[in-house]
Design a protein around this motif. Structure first.
Motif, PDB file in Angstrom:
ATOM      1  N   HIS A   1       0.827  -1.204   0.000  1.00  0.00           N
ATOM      2  CA  HIS A   1       0.000   0.000   0.000  1.00  0.00           C
ATOM      3  C   HIS A   1       0.865   1.260   0.000  1.00  0.00           C
ATOM      4  O   HIS A   1       2.068   1.209   0.211  1.00  0.00           O
ATOM      5  CB  HIS A   1      -0.943  -0.007   1.214  1.00  0.00           C
ATOM      6  N   SER A   2       0.227   2.375  -0.194  1.00  0.00           N
ATOM      7  CA  SER A   2       0.889   3.665  -0.300  1.00  0.00           C
ATOM      8  C   SER A   2       1.606   4.071   0.994  1.00  0.00           C
ATOM      9  O   SER A   2       0.995   4.108   2.064  1.00  0.00           O
ATOM     10  CB  SER A   2      -0.155   4.725  -0.656  1.00  0.00           C
ATOM     11  N   LYS A   3       2.881   4.386   0.869  1.00  0.00           N
ATOM     12  CA  LYS A   3       3.659   4.874   2.006  1.00  0.00           C
ATOM     13  C   LYS A   3       3.036   6.153   2.554  1.00  0.00           C
ATOM     14  O   LYS A   3       3.006   6.380   3.761  1.00  0.00           O
ATOM     15  CB  LYS A   3       5.103   5.121   1.569  1.00  0.00           C
ATOM     16  N   GLU A   4       2.509   6.992   1.675  1.00  0.00           N
ATOM     17  CA  GLU A   4       1.920   8.267   2.074  1.00  0.00           C
ATOM     18  C   GLU A   4       0.715   8.069   2.994  1.00  0.00           C
ATOM     19  O   GLU A   4       0.483   8.864   3.902  1.00  0.00           O
ATOM     20  CB  GLU A   4       1.508   9.083   0.839  1.00  0.00           C
ATOM     21  N   ALA A   5      -0.044   7.003   2.779  1.00  0.00           N
ATOM     22  CA  ALA A   5      -1.204   6.732   3.635  1.00  0.00           C
ATOM     23  C   ALA A   5      -0.764   6.453   5.073  1.00  0.00           C
ATOM     24  O   ALA A   5      -1.405   6.898   6.023  1.00  0.00           O
ATOM     25  CB  ALA A   5      -2.004   5.554   3.080  1.00  0.00           C
ATOM     26  N   TYR A   6       0.344   5.750   5.234  1.00  0.00           N
ATOM     27  CA  TYR A   6       0.852   5.457   6.577  1.00  0.00           C
ATOM     28  C   TYR A   6       1.490   6.693   7.203  1.00  0.00           C
ATOM     29  O   TYR A   6       1.396   6.901   8.409  1.00  0.00           O
ATOM     30  CB  TYR A   6       1.825   4.281   6.545  1.00  0.00           C
ATOM     31  N   GLU A   7       2.109   7.513   6.371  1.00  0.00           N
ATOM     32  CA  GLU A   7       2.650   8.779   6.880  1.00  0.00           C
ATOM     33  C   GLU A   7       1.521   9.668   7.386  1.00  0.00           C
ATOM     34  O   GLU A   7       1.662  10.353   8.401  1.00  0.00           O
ATOM     35  CB  GLU A   7       3.467   9.477   5.799  1.00  0.00           C
ATOM     36  N   ALA A   8       0.371   9.645   6.697  1.00  0.00           N
ATOM     37  CA  ALA A   8      -0.796  10.407   7.159  1.00  0.00           C
ATOM     38  C   ALA A   8      -1.314   9.853   8.483  1.00  0.00           C
ATOM     39  O   ALA A   8      -1.742  10.608   9.360  1.00  0.00           O
ATOM     40  CB  ALA A   8      -1.895  10.388   6.094  1.00  0.00           C
ATOM     41  N   ALA A   9      -1.270   8.537   8.656  1.00  0.00           N
ATOM     42  CA  ALA A   9      -1.697   7.926   9.920  1.00  0.00           C
ATOM     43  C   ALA A   9      -0.784   8.363  11.062  1.00  0.00           C
ATOM     44  O   ALA A   9      -1.250   8.655  12.166  1.00  0.00           O
ATOM     45  CB  ALA A   9      -1.703   6.404   9.793  1.00  0.00           C
ATOM     46  N   VAL A  10       0.515   8.423  10.787  1.00  0.00           N
ATOM     47  CA  VAL A  10       1.470   8.889  11.797  1.00  0.00           C
ATOM     48  C   VAL A  10       1.193  10.342  12.146  1.00  0.00           C
ATOM     49  O   VAL A  10       1.197  10.728  13.325  1.00  0.00           O
ATOM     50  CB  VAL A  10       2.928   8.697  11.315  1.00  0.00           C
ATOM     51  N   GLN A  11       0.908  11.165  11.139  1.00  0.00           N
ATOM     52  CA  GLN A  11       0.608  12.574  11.396  1.00  0.00           C
ATOM     53  C   GLN A  11      -0.660  12.711  12.234  1.00  0.00           C
ATOM     54  O   GLN A  11      -0.728  13.544  13.142  1.00  0.00           O
ATOM     55  CB  GLN A  11       0.467  13.352  10.081  1.00  0.00           C
ATOM     56  N   LEU A  12      -1.656  11.882  11.954  1.00  0.00           N
ATOM     57  CA  LEU A  12      -2.878  11.897  12.763  1.00  0.00           C
ATOM     58  C   LEU A  12      -2.553  11.553  14.214  1.00  0.00           C
ATOM     59  O   LEU A  12      -3.049  12.205  15.135  1.00  0.00           O
ATOM     60  CB  LEU A  12      -3.896  10.910  12.191  1.00  0.00           C
ATOM     61  N   ALA A  13      -1.709  10.551  14.425  1.00  0.00           N
ATOM     62  CA  ALA A  13      -1.316  10.172  15.790  1.00  0.00           C
ATOM     63  C   ALA A  13      -0.603  11.331  16.485  1.00  0.00           C
ATOM     64  O   ALA A  13      -0.849  11.601  17.666  1.00  0.00           O
ATOM     65  CB  ALA A  13      -0.429   8.931  15.763  1.00  0.00           C
ATOM     66  N   LYS A  14       0.267  12.033  15.760  1.00  0.00           N
ATOM     67  CA  LYS A  14       0.959  13.200  16.333  1.00  0.00           C
ATOM     68  C   LYS A  14      -0.033  14.288  16.707  1.00  0.00           C
ATOM     69  O   LYS A  14       0.062  14.894  17.774  1.00  0.00           O
ATOM     70  CB  LYS A  14       1.973  13.752  15.330  1.00  0.00           C
ATOM     71  N   ASP A  15      -0.979  14.554  15.799  1.00  0.00           N
ATOM     72  CA  ASP A  15      -1.987  15.592  16.058  1.00  0.00           C
ATOM     73  C   ASP A  15      -2.836  15.250  17.272  1.00  0.00           C
ATOM     74  O   ASP A  15      -3.131  16.113  18.104  1.00  0.00           O
ATOM     75  CB  ASP A  15      -2.880  15.802  14.835  1.00  0.00           C
ATOM     76  N   LEU A  16      -3.234  13.988  17.394  1.00  0.00           N
ATOM     77  CA  LEU A  16      -4.028  13.570  18.551  1.00  0.00           C
ATOM     78  C   LEU A  16      -3.233  13.695  19.836  1.00  0.00           C
ATOM     79  O   LEU A  16      -3.766  14.138  20.859  1.00  0.00           O
ATOM     80  CB  LEU A  16      -4.518  12.134  18.373  1.00  0.00           C
ATOM     81  N   LYS A  17      -1.962  13.315  19.783  1.00  0.00           N
ATOM     82  CA  LYS A  17      -1.123  13.408  20.977  1.00  0.00           C
ATOM     83  C   LYS A  17      -1.018  14.847  21.466  1.00  0.00           C
ATOM     84  O   LYS A  17      -1.045  15.116  22.663  1.00  0.00           O
ATOM     85  CB  LYS A  17       0.262  12.849  20.669  1.00  0.00           C
ATOM     86  N   GLN A  18      -0.942  15.775  20.522  1.00  0.00           N
ATOM     87  CA  GLN A  18      -0.807  17.186  20.878  1.00  0.00           C
ATOM     88  C   GLN A  18      -2.144  17.829  21.234  1.00  0.00           C
ATOM     89  O   GLN A  18      -2.251  18.568  22.199  1.00  0.00           O
ATOM     90  CB  GLN A  18      -0.170  17.961  19.729  1.00  0.00           C
ATOM     91  N   ASN A  19      -3.187  17.552  20.457  1.00  0.00           N
ATOM     92  CA  ASN A  19      -4.454  18.271  20.593  1.00  0.00           C
ATOM     93  C   ASN A  19      -5.539  17.527  21.363  1.00  0.00           C
ATOM     94  O   ASN A  19      -6.517  18.138  21.802  1.00  0.00           O
ATOM     95  CB  ASN A  19      -4.988  18.641  19.208  1.00  0.00           C
ATOM     96  N   ALA A  20      -5.396  16.215  21.489  1.00  0.00           N
ATOM     97  CA  ALA A  20      -6.388  15.413  22.208  1.00  0.00           C
ATOM     98  C   ALA A  20      -5.661  14.311  22.973  1.00  0.00           C
ATOM     99  O   ALA A  20      -5.796  13.126  22.664  1.00  0.00           O
ATOM    100  CB  ALA A  20      -7.399  14.823  21.226  1.00  0.00           C
ATOM    101  N   PRO A  21      -4.873  14.695  23.975  1.00  0.00           N
ATOM    102  CA  PRO A  21      -4.030  13.715  24.665  1.00  0.00           C
ATOM    103  C   PRO A  21      -4.800  12.600  25.371  1.00  0.00           C
ATOM    104  O   PRO A  21      -4.211  11.586  25.720  1.00  0.00           O
ATOM    105  CB  PRO A  21      -3.231  14.558  25.651  1.00  0.00           C
TER     106      PRO A  21
END
Length: 89
Positions: A14-34
């Motif tokens: 599958h697309s590497k970019e899709a997993y990079e987006a998942a990682v970014q979502l995890a980062k955003d949640l960690k920062q904005n919705a701990p």
């Protein structure tokens, strides 16, 4: 509590970019919705995941799972399930 469960099977297909987006979502949640935990399952081995070169992939806390079970849960990779107090929302 609240948990975002990330399903990631056959990652090398599958697309590497899709997993990079998942990682970014995890980062955003960690920062904005701990209060929202992020974890997941994959059938892709750790050496294959490292070869993909996705920075901070460990933020998804992927545990080894059977591909058939993962596909039964959701048909996209990566796919997401949101659980609240153990129930799928």
């Amino acid at each position: 509590g609240a948990t975002l469960y990330v399903i990631a099977y056959a990652m090398e297909e599958h697309s590497k970019e899709a997993y990079e987006a998942a990682v970014q979502l995890a980062k955003d949640l960690k920062q904005n919705a701990p209060g929202i935990k992020v974890c997941g399952g994959t059938n892709t081995g750790s050496s294959a995941r490292r070869k993909m070169g996705i920075v901070d992939l460990d933020l998804l806390c992927l545990s080894p799972q059977d591909e058939k079970v993962l596909k039964t849960m959701i048909r996209s990779s990566p796919g997401y399930s949101f659980l609240k107090d153990g129930a799928v929302q």
